[in-house]
Enzyme design. Structure first.
Site, mmCIF file in Angstrom:
data_model
loop_
_atom_site.group_PDB
_atom_site.id
_atom_site.type_symbol
_atom_site.label_atom_id
_atom_site.label_comp_id
_atom_site.label_asym_id
_atom_site.label_seq_id
_atom_site.Cartn_x
_atom_site.Cartn_y
_atom_site.Cartn_z
ATOM 1 N N THR A 147 0.833 -1.200 0.000
ATOM 2 C CA THR A 147 0.000 0.000 0.000
ATOM 3 C C THR A 147 0.868 1.250 0.000
ATOM 4 O OG1 THR A 147 -1.708 -1.190 1.237
ATOM 5 C CG2 THR A 147 -1.851 1.205 1.196
ATOM 6 N N THR A 148 1.815 1.313 0.938
ATOM 7 C CA THR A 148 2.701 2.475 1.020
ATOM 8 C C THR A 148 3.517 2.645 -0.249
ATOM 9 O OG1 THR A 148 2.844 2.130 3.406
ATOM 10 C CG2 THR A 148 4.494 3.579 2.410
ATOM 11 N N TYR A 188 -1.417 -10.988 3.036
ATOM 12 C CA TYR A 188 -1.564 -9.587 3.433
ATOM 13 C C TYR A 188 -3.009 -9.366 3.856
ATOM 14 C CZ TYR A 188 -1.136 -4.436 2.865
ATOM 15 O OH TYR A 188 -1.138 -3.077 3.051
ATOM 16 N N LYS A 218 0.971 -10.533 7.094
ATOM 17 C CA LYS A 218 1.084 -9.128 7.472
ATOM 18 C C LYS A 218 -0.305 -8.727 7.939
ATOM 19 C CE LYS A 218 1.776 -4.446 5.785
ATOM 20 N NZ LYS A 218 1.800 -3.563 4.601
ATOM 21 N N ASP A 245 0.874 0.867 12.919
ATOM 22 C CA ASP A 245 1.998 1.501 13.613
ATOM 23 C C ASP A 245 1.614 2.046 14.987
ATOM 24 O OD1 ASP A 245 2.575 1.131 10.939
ATOM 25 O OD2 ASP A 245 3.758 2.959 10.735
ATOM 26 N N GLU A 246 0.406 2.601 15.086
ATOM 27 C CA GLU A 246 -0.010 3.239 16.334
ATOM 28 C C GLU A 246 -0.357 2.245 17.438
ATOM 29 O OE1 GLU A 246 -3.422 4.093 13.354
ATOM 30 O OE2 GLU A 246 -1.307 3.518 13.296
ATOM 31 N N SER A 252 4.658 1.884 7.723
ATOM 32 C CA SER A 252 4.980 2.941 6.773
ATOM 33 C C SER A 252 5.743 4.071 7.444
ATOM 34 C CB SER A 252 3.696 3.475 6.129
ATOM 35 O OG SER A 252 2.801 3.973 7.120
#
Length: 308
Positions: A53-54, A145, A174, A201-202, A218
């Site tokens: 995606t990134t 994914y 993932k 990430d958060e 990302s």
């Protein structure tokens, strides 16, 4: 790679999901990948997950995706522990072609989303799809994914993995979902068989408490040192320090989300940080010059440039 090697293959630690560099006209700028690799290695990033995606994989042609993968493998020259190539596409034939290509060029692993226009009707169809991808590239580890918010394929990962026990190359997933219950179930039921890489990430710190050993991010393109500090603090039992690093990451992510939270804004932050990755490709549109300046000032306000 032999069957025993496949069984033992595991990715841990920080996995950055790199952006694909473009020039001002939106064409590939492969020459920018060389200094990009040096930046990631200098920031403690030991693994990369490209063309996801990134990396704007869905916005690239099949030929472009091959060129990007070839460049990363060649330029890295074995310096990453793992280069994972995301080979998912809108149809099985392209996925198989990209899987075979990744295997041929010496990538360390492949990963795929399910097809997302004609969506799989149930987890069994996804398992059949993954078996076909595995058959196309039988000597390279495969990761599913799982990204239900982006793909619209909303089956639990647990229900999918339960049907994949006979896929010899499937090494894990993932996991890009905030559903920590599903994640915990997968770890409880299959952590001895599957390598689960958390990719929100958060929430990397909460995922560690459930048993996750590595994450794809990302923001790790520019927060590599921060997330490495977080992982070390957690491993050392220093939860307060780990929480402090997660809170800082979330301050950065709050700025990212304030201005749209998409790949275009994320890429802008990477460029503001000092990388030279160019703009995103249409239909993604980078922020205005005015908003870029606001983003920079908001990052300065949280002492971003000193903490990274």
């Amino acid at each position: 790679m032999g069957s025993q090697d496949l069984k033992d293959f595991k990715i841990t630690g920080v996995v950055a999901a790199p952006f694909t560099p473009f020039d001002s006209d939106g064409e590939l700028a492969l020459e920018k990948i060389d200094p990009y690799i040096e930046h990631l290695l200098a920031n403690g990033v030991k693994n990369v997950y490209i063309c996801g995606t990134t990396g704007e994989g869905p916005s690239l042609t099949i030929d472009e995706r091959k060129k990007v993968a070839e460049k990363w493998v060649k330029a890295a020259d074995g310096r990453f522990k793992a280069i994972i190539v995301q080979v998912g596409s809108g149809n099985l034939k392209e996925v198989e072609e990209l899987a075979r290509h990744s295997e041929a060029i010496g990538a360390d692993a492949i990963s795929t989303i399910p097809t997302i226009f004609f969506k799989p009707a149930n987890p069994k169809v996804i398992a059949e799809f993954l078996q076909k991808v595995s058959n196309a590239a039988p000597t390279i580890p495969l990761y599913y994914y799982h990204n239900p918010n982006m793909t619209g394929v909303n089956f639990s990962l647990e229900s999918i993995l339960n049907l994949c026990t006979n896929i010899k190359t499937l090494r894990g997933s993932k996991f890009t979902s905030e559903n920590l219950y599903d994640l915990s179930r997968c770890i409880l039921l299959s952590s001895d068989k599957y390598n689960l890489l958390y990719a929100v990430d958060e929430q990397i710190l909460p995922s560690l408490t459930l048993g996750v050993k590595g994450g794809v991010g990302s923001t790790y393109n520019y927060l590599g040192k921060v997330v490495n500090r977080l992982l070390k603090a957690f491993d050392d039992g220093n939860i307060e320090l780990a929480r402090k690093e997660q809170n800082f990451m979330n301050e950065v992510i709050a700025v990212l989300k304030k201005y749209g939270g998409n790949v275009a804004v994320n890429k802008t932050i990477a460029n503001i940080t000092g990388l030279d990755l160019g703009p995103p490709r249409h239909p993604l549109v980078e922020p205005s010059d005015e908003d870029k300046e606001k983003i920079k000032k908001e990052l300065e306000a949280i002492d971003y440039f000193n903490k990274i």
